[in-house]
Design a protein around this motif. Structure first.
Motif, PDB file in Angstrom:
ATOM      1  N   SER A 152      49.672 -39.576 -77.176  1.00 39.71           N
ATOM      2  CA  SER A 152      49.005 -38.325 -77.499  1.00 39.71           C
ATOM      3  C   SER A 152      47.679 -38.219 -76.745  1.00 39.71           C
ATOM      4  N   ALA A 153      46.926 -39.310 -76.766  1.00 41.90           N
ATOM      5  CA  ALA A 153      45.602 -39.285 -76.138  1.00 41.90           C
ATOM      6  C   ALA A 153      45.699 -39.167 -74.615  1.00 41.90           C
ATOM      7  N   GLY A 213      46.882 -37.760 -71.589  1.00 40.33           N
ATOM      8  CA  GLY A 213      47.628 -36.542 -71.270  1.00 40.33           C
ATOM      9  C   GLY A 213      47.068 -35.868 -70.044  1.00 40.33           C
ATOM     10  N   LEU A 214      47.295 -34.572 -69.969  1.00 39.92           N
ATOM     11  CA  LEU A 214      46.780 -33.815 -68.835  1.00 39.92           C
ATOM     12  C   LEU A 214      45.270 -33.957 -68.770  1.00 39.92           C
ATOM     13  N   GLY A 215      44.662 -34.176 -69.939  1.00 40.06           N
ATOM     14  CA  GLY A 215      43.220 -34.361 -69.989  1.00 40.06           C
ATOM     15  C   GLY A 215      42.762 -35.517 -69.116  1.00 40.06           C
ATOM     16  N   ASN A 216      43.546 -36.586 -69.059  1.00 36.95           N
ATOM     17  CA  ASN A 216      43.125 -37.773 -68.302  1.00 36.95           C
ATOM     18  C   ASN A 216      43.334 -37.618 -66.806  1.00 36.95           C
ATOM     19  N   ILE A 236      46.595 -24.979 -78.424  1.00 33.05           N
ATOM     20  CA  ILE A 236      46.469 -25.715 -77.157  1.00 33.05           C
ATOM     21  C   ILE A 236      47.821 -25.716 -76.446  1.00 33.05           C
ATOM     22  N   TYR A 276      49.202 -25.580 -72.604  1.00 31.43           N
ATOM     23  CA  TYR A 276      49.625 -26.923 -72.191  1.00 31.43           C
ATOM     24  C   TYR A 276      51.063 -26.880 -71.681  1.00 31.43           C
ATOM     25  N   PHE A 281      38.637 -34.094 -76.578  1.00 26.20           N
ATOM     26  CA  PHE A 281      39.927 -33.587 -76.120  1.00 26.20           C
ATOM     27  C   PHE A 281      40.810 -34.747 -75.670  1.00 26.20           C
ATOM     28  N   THR A 282      40.238 -35.621 -74.863  1.00 22.14           N
ATOM     29  CA  THR A 282      41.046 -36.685 -74.280  1.00 22.14           C
ATOM     30  C   THR A 282      41.523 -37.690 -75.328  1.00 22.14           C
ATOM     31  N   SER A 314      42.343 -36.845 -78.285  1.00 24.95           N
ATOM     32  CA  SER A 314      43.150 -36.070 -79.254  1.00 24.95           C
ATOM     33  C   SER A 314      42.498 -36.002 -80.631  1.00 24.95           C
ATOM     34  N   MET A 332      41.952 -32.442 -84.403  1.00 25.67           N
ATOM     35  CA  MET A 332      42.926 -31.408 -84.721  1.00 25.67           C
ATOM     36  C   MET A 332      44.202 -31.936 -85.379  1.00 25.67           C
ATOM     37  N   ALA A 345      46.321 -34.380 -84.856  1.00 23.63           N
ATOM     38  CA  ALA A 345      47.465 -35.034 -84.210  1.00 23.63           C
ATOM     39  C   ALA A 345      47.515 -36.503 -84.608  1.00 23.63           C
ATOM     40  N   SER A 388      51.843 -36.012 -74.943  1.00 22.38           N
ATOM     41  CA  SER A 388      50.774 -35.336 -75.681  1.00 22.38           C
ATOM     42  C   SER A 388      51.304 -34.081 -76.351  1.00 22.38           C
ATOM     43  N   SER A 404      52.708 -34.362 -79.743  1.00 21.56           N
ATOM     44  CA  SER A 404      51.694 -34.595 -80.779  1.00 21.56           C
ATOM     45  C   SER A 404      50.903 -33.333 -81.095  1.00 21.56           C
ATOM     46  N   LEU A 405      50.927 -32.377 -80.191  1.00 20.53           N
ATOM     47  CA  LEU A 405      50.244 -31.114 -80.459  1.00 20.53           C
ATOM     48  C   LEU A 405      51.049 -30.242 -81.426  1.00 20.53           C
TER      49      LEU A 405
HETATM   50  N1  PFF Z   1      44.568 -35.797 -75.470  1.00 23.72           N
HETATM   51  C1  PFF Z   1      45.383 -34.871 -74.721  1.00 23.72           C
HETATM   52  C2  PFF Z   1      44.970 -34.935 -73.263  1.00 23.72           C
HETATM   53  O1  PFF Z   1      44.034 -35.656 -72.915  1.00 23.72           O
HETATM   54  O2  PFF Z   1      45.584 -34.227 -72.477  1.00 23.72           O
HETATM   55  C3  PFF Z   1      45.318 -33.480 -75.230  1.00 23.72           C
HETATM   56  C4  PFF Z   1      45.405 -33.358 -76.700  1.00 23.72           C
HETATM   57  C5  PFF Z   1      46.560 -33.800 -77.352  1.00 23.72           C
HETATM   58  C6  PFF Z   1      44.346 -32.878 -77.418  1.00 23.72           C
HETATM   59  C7  PFF Z   1      46.622 -33.765 -78.718  1.00 23.72           C
HETATM   60  C8  PFF Z   1      44.384 -32.811 -78.775  1.00 23.72           C
HETATM   61  C9  PFF Z   1      45.534 -33.278 -79.406  1.00 23.72           C
HETATM   62  F1  PFF Z   1      45.568 -33.250 -80.707  1.00 23.72           F
END
Ligand code: PFF
Length: 445
Positions: free
Chosen positions: A18-19, A21-24, A98, A102, A222-223, A225, A228, A230, A317, A320-321
């Protein structure tokens, strides 16, 4: 009915999935590029260590003790004002929001996997034109791949915690780590690695304004998670007696390491073959394909595995959203899992189509307000407003509302003397930092 629970390693992989993801791999490198590198990275790392890790434990704790969807967990755990606290659980709706963009971005990635097999743009200019053409005028392609993402994600979530989510992560997370490690080792052999390293770790304080500071804190949330529901929803399916603290540590460690490794790898390629680090959101879709082109035939191979890794990170991710809303529909409205998964999927699918339209030249004026289109508004509303707010509420709930002796009884065995430091950080440091972020957003500071 037997309730499906994660295995110990399954939980860590799923939460890390979950953590990570596209964020990383997409967002972290480009915002690091935008905010000038080292100093930004340092603020992000400090936030992760001081606030992110504490809140990761707090969020896992609520889920682990609550054992249900986020709304029910807050409601049952609150010692009083249950009716009020249950609203804290609605933070989980942020995930579905999101997911509307996403899923669209995962669609772009699918498209790039397919096109990279045969074609790479021969210059940054061409790459820019290709990306722009897809984004601004190719509705059909975006719709097709967004639909694919919607079907895959909804199907996996409909299979449940054990045979859907845990299984997906069991395969995709190791594959993702393998690909990134391979590409990182290759980057290590290139001359530009040192330059990339200096860009990411030599702080230039003059670049660190308040905007960069808030972006770094927001991104840390965000990164990881956080904020919210998840992680909370996953933690509701942890085995009894699991070590929350070491799980949280693993998730934070994997997420941070993967962001740094991906950033170093990307910047090395961009210095070596491409156009440098400051290309904004198009970084992985514009600069990277052009850089891969410069590598010759090997480039196609690298491009395909790179975009596959990005898709894997996105999919783990994405599930988990959606899961918090699905769990909510199951626990509160008695829906079957299959129905809950497809109903939630349908929501992000339909709004996702509007998100696509908000980028299309012909329709964007109908979906743009105040200079921001629907895509940017949802990104802003969730990452910059809802997540920090969710984090603030959570730190107050665990730090002030839950009876200290209960919290301590669950965590002390795994923390020993560190418990007091964690509790302090949760009560004072985390809410303070989040409060500043929110004030900054409102334009007060
Ligand atoms: N952590 C995910 C990312 O870095 O892309 C995005 C994300 C997933 C944010 C789940 C929040 C969440 F609950």
């Amino acid at each position: 009915m037997k309730i499906a629970r994660f295995s110990r390693i399954g939980f860590i992989l799923a939460a890390a999935g979950s953590a990570v993801g596209l964020g990383n791999i997409w967002k972290f490198p480009y915002i690091t590029g935008e905010y000038g590198g080292g100093a930004f990275v340092l603020v992000y790392l400090i936030t992760v260590a001081l606030i992110g890790f504490s809140l990761m434990i707090a969020e896992m704790l609520i889920g682990y003790k609550g054992r249900k969807d986020t709304v029910t967990s807050f409601e049952t755990l609150a010692p009083r004002h249950k009716n009020l606290w249950k609203y804290a659980g609605f933070q989980s709706l942020a995930g579905l929001l999101i997911m509307t963009f996403y899923s669209v971005v995962i669609g772009w990635i699918f498209n790039y996997i397919v096109t990279s097999l045969t074609h790479l743009p021969s210059s940054v200019k061409e790459a820019e034109v290709t990306f722009g053409a897809m984004l601004h005028s190719d509705f059909a392609t975006q719709l097709f791949y967004h639909t694919l993402a919607f079907v895959i994600v909804s199907y996996i979530v409909s299979r449940g915690i054990k045979s859907g989510i845990e299984k997906l992560n069991d395969y995709l997370m190791p594959a993702l780590i393998l690909i990134l490690t391979g590409m990182f080792l290759y980057a290590l052999t290139l001359d530009s690695f040192g330059k990339a390293f200096a860009f990411m770790f030599a702080p230039d304080w003059s670049k660190l304004n308040s905007e960069a500071f808030v972006a770094a804190v927001g991104h840390a949330f965000f990164t990881l998670s956080l904020g919210m529901g998840a992680i909370m929803t996953y933690a509701a399916s942890m085995e009894k007696g699991s070590n929350i603290v070491s799980s949280a540590l693993w998730v934070v460690f994997l997420d941070t390491t993967i962001a740094l490794v991906a950033g170093l790898m990307l910047f090395t390629f961009l210095y070596q073959y491409g156009s440098g680090p400051d290309k904004g959101p198009g970084l992985v879709f514009i600069s990277m394909p052009a850089a891969f082109y410069e590598m010759g035939t090997l480039g196609n191979f690298f491009a395909v595995i790179f975009f596959s890794a990005l898709a894997f990170a996105g999919l783990t991710s994405a599930v988990s959203l959606v899961e918090p809303t699905v769990q909510y529909l199951i626990d509160r409205f008695g829906l079957t899992r299959t129905k809950a998964a497809w109903v939630s999927g349908f929501f992000f699918y339909v709004v996702g189509i509007l998100v696509i339209l908000s980028n299309i030249e012909m329709t964007k004026e109908y979906f743009t307000w105040d200079g921001k289109n629907l895509f940017d508004w949802i990104d802003f509303l969730t990452a910059a407003v809802m997540l920090p707010l969710g984090g603030l509420v959570m730190s107050i709930f665990v730090g002030y509302i839950l009876p200290k002796n209960e919290v301590e009884a669950t965590l002390r065995p795994f923390m020993k003397g560190y418990f007091n430091i964690w509790y302090f950080s949760l009560r004072y440091i985390a809410p303070f930092a989040l409060f500043i972020v929110i004030l900054n957003l409102l334009g007060v500071v």
